[in-house]
Design an enzyme around this catalytic site. Structure first.
Site, PDB file in Angstrom:
ATOM      1  N   VAL A 169       0.836  -1.195   0.000  1.00 27.92           N
ATOM      2  CA  VAL A 169       0.000   0.000   0.000  1.00 27.92           C
ATOM      3  C   VAL A 169       0.872   1.247   0.000  1.00 27.92           C
ATOM      4  O   VAL A 169       1.918   1.286   0.638  1.00 27.92           O
ATOM      5  CB  VAL A 169      -0.999   0.049   1.189  1.00 27.92           C
ATOM      6  CG1 VAL A 169      -2.062  -1.006   1.039  1.00 27.92           C
ATOM      7  CG2 VAL A 169      -0.324  -0.070   2.523  1.00 27.92           C
ATOM      8  N   CYS A 170       0.435   2.217  -0.771  1.00 28.67           N
ATOM      9  CA  CYS A 170       1.102   3.507  -0.796  1.00 28.67           C
ATOM     10  C   CYS A 170       0.029   4.565  -0.986  1.00 28.67           C
ATOM     11  O   CYS A 170      -1.167   4.262  -0.900  1.00 28.67           O
ATOM     12  CB  CYS A 170       2.191   3.563  -1.866  1.00 28.67           C
ATOM     13  SG  CYS A 170       1.602   3.528  -3.554  1.00 28.67           S
ATOM     14  N   ASN A 171       0.446   5.764  -1.264  1.00 29.46           N
ATOM     15  CA  ASN A 171      -0.511   6.853  -1.358  1.00 29.46           C
ATOM     16  C   ASN A 171      -1.481   6.663  -2.520  1.00 29.46           C
ATOM     17  O   ASN A 171      -2.687   6.717  -2.331  1.00 29.46           O
ATOM     18  CB  ASN A 171       0.219   8.191  -1.473  1.00 29.46           C
ATOM     19  CG  ASN A 171      -0.674   9.359  -1.162  1.00 29.46           C
ATOM     20  OD1 ASN A 171      -1.559   9.254  -0.325  1.00 29.46           O
ATOM     21  ND2 ASN A 171      -0.441  10.462  -1.836  1.00 29.46           N
TER      22      ASN A 171
END
Length: 101
Positions: A7-9
């Site tokens: 998960v990232c932005n």
């Protein structure tokens, strides 16, 4: 087959890392899928995850991500490892989180 969730932005920069992780996993015959998602989608995909790895750009959200993740192990990817797009090290992190099999 293990399911690794990154998960990232926005899920964009992590896609490059995802490809390197998949390539390394294949080279060592580690059966897994690696998928990248924006943090906003985590609740929709947490049930498919065996571990969740968090991009360093949103590591400040780690506590909230752990709450959403239920019992799935979660860890932040170190900035240096992420910056170098070191698929090997991130796969090793995932294996450690899940317990090597």
């Amino acid at each position: 087959m293990k399911h690794i969730v990154l998960v990232c932005n926005m899920g964009m920069s992590t896609s490059a890392l995802m490809k390197k992780m998949s390539k390394y996993a294949e080279s060592i015959a580690f059966e897994c899928t690696v998928n990248a998602y924006p943090v906003a989608e985590l609740e929709n995909v947490v049930d498919e995850a065996d571990c969740i790895l968090v991009g360093p750009q949103i590591s400040y959200q780690l506590d909230n991500i752990k709450k959403v993740s239920k019992d799935v192990p979660v860890s932040a990817i170190p900035m240096q490892v992420y910056g170098m797009m070191d698929g090997k090290k991130v796969i090793e992190m995932a294996q450690e989180l899940m317990g090597k099999e």
